[in-house]
Design an enzyme around this catalytic site. Structure first.
Site, mmCIF file in Angstrom:
data_model
loop_
_atom_site.group_PDB
_atom_site.id
_atom_site.type_symbol
_atom_site.label_atom_id
_atom_site.label_comp_id
_atom_site.label_asym_id
_atom_site.label_seq_id
_atom_site.Cartn_x
_atom_site.Cartn_y
_atom_site.Cartn_z
ATOM 1 N N MET A 1 5.188 5.181 1.012
ATOM 2 C CA MET A 1 4.653 5.908 -0.145
ATOM 3 C C MET A 1 4.177 5.040 -1.399
ATOM 4 O O MET A 1 4.472 3.208 -1.600
ATOM 5 C CB MET A 1 5.937 6.782 -0.272
ATOM 6 C CG MET A 1 6.684 7.759 0.436
ATOM 7 S SD MET A 1 8.347 8.088 1.197
ATOM 8 C CE MET A 1 8.357 9.036 -1.009
ATOM 9 N N HIS A 2 4.203 6.142 -2.259
ATOM 10 C CA HIS A 2 3.775 5.048 -4.327
ATOM 11 C C HIS A 2 2.780 4.766 -4.580
ATOM 12 O O HIS A 2 3.041 4.410 -5.798
ATOM 13 C CB HIS A 2 5.726 4.519 -4.142
ATOM 14 C CG HIS A 2 7.085 5.337 -4.377
ATOM 15 N ND1 HIS A 2 6.707 6.652 -4.457
ATOM 16 C CD2 HIS A 2 7.927 5.245 -3.613
ATOM 17 C CE1 HIS A 2 8.246 7.177 -3.775
ATOM 18 N NE2 HIS A 2 8.463 6.318 -3.540
ATOM 19 N N ASP B 1 6.686 8.513 4.403
ATOM 20 C CA ASP B 1 6.688 8.248 5.507
ATOM 21 C C ASP B 1 8.176 8.943 5.859
ATOM 22 O O ASP B 1 8.546 8.373 6.827
ATOM 23 C CB ASP B 1 7.050 7.018 5.354
ATOM 24 C CG ASP B 1 7.110 5.625 4.353
ATOM 25 O OD1 ASP B 1 8.242 6.328 4.109
ATOM 26 O OD2 ASP B 1 7.307 4.186 4.780
HETATM 27 O O1 5SP Z 1 9.541 2.915 -1.327
HETATM 28 C C1 5SP Z 1 9.763 3.795 -0.822
HETATM 29 C C2 5SP Z 1 10.768 5.419 -0.384
HETATM 30 O O2 5SP Z 1 10.580 5.455 -1.874
HETATM 31 C C3 5SP Z 1 9.632 3.048 0.966
HETATM 32 O O3 5SP Z 1 10.539 4.031 2.100
HETATM 33 C C4 5SP Z 1 8.115 3.563 1.421
HETATM 34 O O4 5SP Z 1 8.075 4.337 1.752
HETATM 35 C C5 5SP Z 1 7.760 2.265 2.315
HETATM 36 O O5 5SP Z 1 8.612 2.512 3.581
HETATM 37 P P1 5SP Z 1 8.171 1.397 4.908
HETATM 38 O O6 5SP Z 1 6.942 0.693 4.958
HETATM 39 O O7 5SP Z 1 9.822 0.554 4.889
HETATM 40 O O8 5SP Z 1 9.336 2.367 5.938
#
Ligand code: 5SP
Ligand code: ADP
Length: 502
Positions: free
Chosen positions: A82-83, A240
């Site tokens: 995300m983000h 995700d």
């Molecule tokens: O920043 C967040 C949720 O706000 C993280 O959960 C990212 O979305 C990355 O996730 P992974 O690579 O650990 O699945």
């Protein structure tokens, strides 16, 4: 003829693609890893082209190695880290490396946002402005790279960039839109008030879509070099964690998800936009239409263990290393670890805190350290669960997903640290399963994600809390909980020195 959907899980360490049939059976899986670049403390970047190449190679392997026929692939959808900010020029070309969710260089911009809009920002977006989110990153580029900002015409999030290259159309789904903190969670639109306050042209914000809606079909160009048919339908997908929750069957408020990937997440399904955690937890649109979720994030969960392994046990097999840690005594012979190796987000939004080992003793061995890392990561999840307790939110089951859920030992440890029943999934594929389910519903194979879950989601083993271990972990957690406050000042001083010497 067989028919399949592909769930693309665009993670931080790798992209994983899963082909599933209409009965929810996995036909084939492939993955492809890529680099994470951390050129300065707090910086975390990836090249969006690496995501594109990785995804294309992994899909190619489904066809070339695993024997799927291109015409059998009916739909594709995505789960994305995300983000992350992917900045594009007027021709859709990438302007700079993507700044990721765990990039924490934007503390100054977060303070400016807080100063300008205060609590109103939380009312509109459902979130505090935190370093990892997209808006502070946009403001950082605007302030520090004006020549790039002058060329920027739109932004996308990681999975949206891959979808854009597949379909030729720019769009973002609601679950990832909330994670930009430019989105009005109650109105369900981009926030003009926030865009105006920070002088972000609204034209930069991509069109919004639902996770199960069709974004388009595969372009001539992408079909030519990927081997996919032009008729393959491509669906929106989601962040995700939203996809992880769909694939973990988190479809009602009495269940929470615990995800140990690169980051760590504790997530709860929320039926409407009105539950108010006052920014202590993130509040996001779900991939399930018209529903929401709240969550807390440990920035470095699996990442802490990966860091330890690469640095001190590079030649060892991951599973063997974790199994040896399981043989060490509970509490790792007095060693305690805090997983703040890239700063922290929940409950301490602090870009400059760093991790520590407390209680180092010459009789401890390497596997005490591994055990302490695993226990410390799990304690950080308990910090998040405390916030739910403080807001009177109750639940009885924790569904565990992510790389960390591969280990029996870690699943039992979660049950003991949380003092809750922990359930694993039989086909642990993390968010890729949720992404495949979005395509399955988008294609009309199922009427709803809830219906699809009945076929696709299978709960596995249950781990019950063990009274003796629960009591010991309660005592240890009391010590763990003090470490942040007692090391904050030292960490900040060290960071200042580091920055001055850079
Ligand atoms: O920043 C967040 C949720 O706000 C993280 O959960 C990212 O979305 C990355 O996730 P992974 O690579 O650990 O699945
Ligand atoms: N056998 C294992 N036992 C315990 N943890 C593991 C194992 N294999 C991987 N992990 C952890 O899982 C993490 C990767 O999880 P994953 O969900 O694949 O991450 P992401 O989606 O962020 O790329 C790694 O950082 C590692 O710490």
């Amino acid at each position: 003829m067989n028919e399949y959907v592909i769930g693309v899980d665009l993670g931080t360490s790798a992209v994983k693609v899963s082909a599933m049939d209409p009965e929810g059976q996995i036909a084939a899986q492939e993955s492809y890893g890529y680099e994470l670049h951390q050129p300065h403390p707090g910086y975390s970047e990836q090249d969006p082209r690496d995501w594109l190449y990785g995804t294309t190679i992994a899909i190619d392997r489904l066809i070339l190695r695993d024997g799927l026929k291109a015409e059998e692939i009916k739909g594709i959808s995505f789960s994305g880290q995300m983000h992350g900010l992917v900045l594009l020029d007027e021709n859709g070309q990438v302007l700079r490396p993507a700044m990721l969710w765990n990039d924490t260089r934007t503390t100054k911009q977060c303070e400016e946002i807080k100063e300008k809009l205060g609590d109103k920002f939380i009312d509109i977006t459902g979130n505090r402005a935190l370093e990892g989110f997209t808006l502070p990153k946009l403001l950082w580029v605007k302030e520090n790279q004006p020549e790039i900002w002058a060329k920027a015409k739109s932004f996308l999030l990681p999975k949206d960039y891959v979808r854009f290259i597949m379909t030729g159309k720019q769009a973002i789904d609601y679950s990832d839109a909330t994670g930009t903190v430019l989105y009005d969670i109650k109105k369900g639109t981009w926030s003009k008030e926030i865009c105006d306050a920070f002088d972000i042209p609204m034209s930069m914000c991509p069109p919004l879509m639902r996770s199960i809606d069709e974004a388009g079909t595969v372009t001539d160009y992408y079909s030519m070099f990927s081997g996919l048919k032009k008729s393959t339908r491509v669906f929106g997908g989601g962040g995700d964690n939203a996809c992880g929750a769909v694939g973990a069957g988190i479809l009602q408020p009495n269940m929470v998800m615990s995800s140990i990937g690169t980051s760590g997440v504790v997530l709860k399904y929320e039926p409407d936009a009105n539950v108010n955690y006052h920014g202590a937890l993130q509040y996001e649109c779900h991939a399930i239409p018209d529903t929401y979720y709240s969550m807390g994030v440990t920035l470095a969960a699996g990442h802490s263990l990966n860091w330890f392994k690469h640095t001190f046990a590079a030649d060892e097999d991951f599973t063997a290393m974790v199994n040896k840690a399981a043989e060490r005594p509970l509490g790792a012979n007095g060693l305690l670890f805090t997983p703040y190796v890239v700063g922290e987000r929940t409950p301490y939004a602090d870009a400059d805190i760093r991790g520590s080992f407390i209680g180092v003793d010459s009789m401890q061995n390497k596997y005490d350290f591994v055990r302490a890392v695993i226990e410390g990561i799990t304690f950080s999840f308990r910090d998040i669960l405390n916030i739910y307790d403080q807001h009177g939110q109750d639940f009885d089951t924790v569904v565990a997903i992510g790389g960390g859920a591969k280990s029996d030992f870690w699943l039992q440890l979660q049950a003991n640290v949380f003092n809750k029943k922990v359930v694993s999934l039989t086909n642990e594929q993390g968010p890729g399963l949720g992404a495949a389910m979005l395509a399955a519903v988008g294609l009309g194979w199922y009427d709803s994600l809830q219906d699809c879950a009945k076929k696709f989601v299978h709960f596995g083993k249950t781990y019950e809390p063990q009274a003796d271990a629960v009591a010991k972990y309660n005592d240890l957690y009391k010590v763990y909980h003090q470490v942040y406050d007692q090391t904050k000042g030292l960490s900040h001083q060290l960071m200042k020195l580091r920055n001055n010497w850079d």
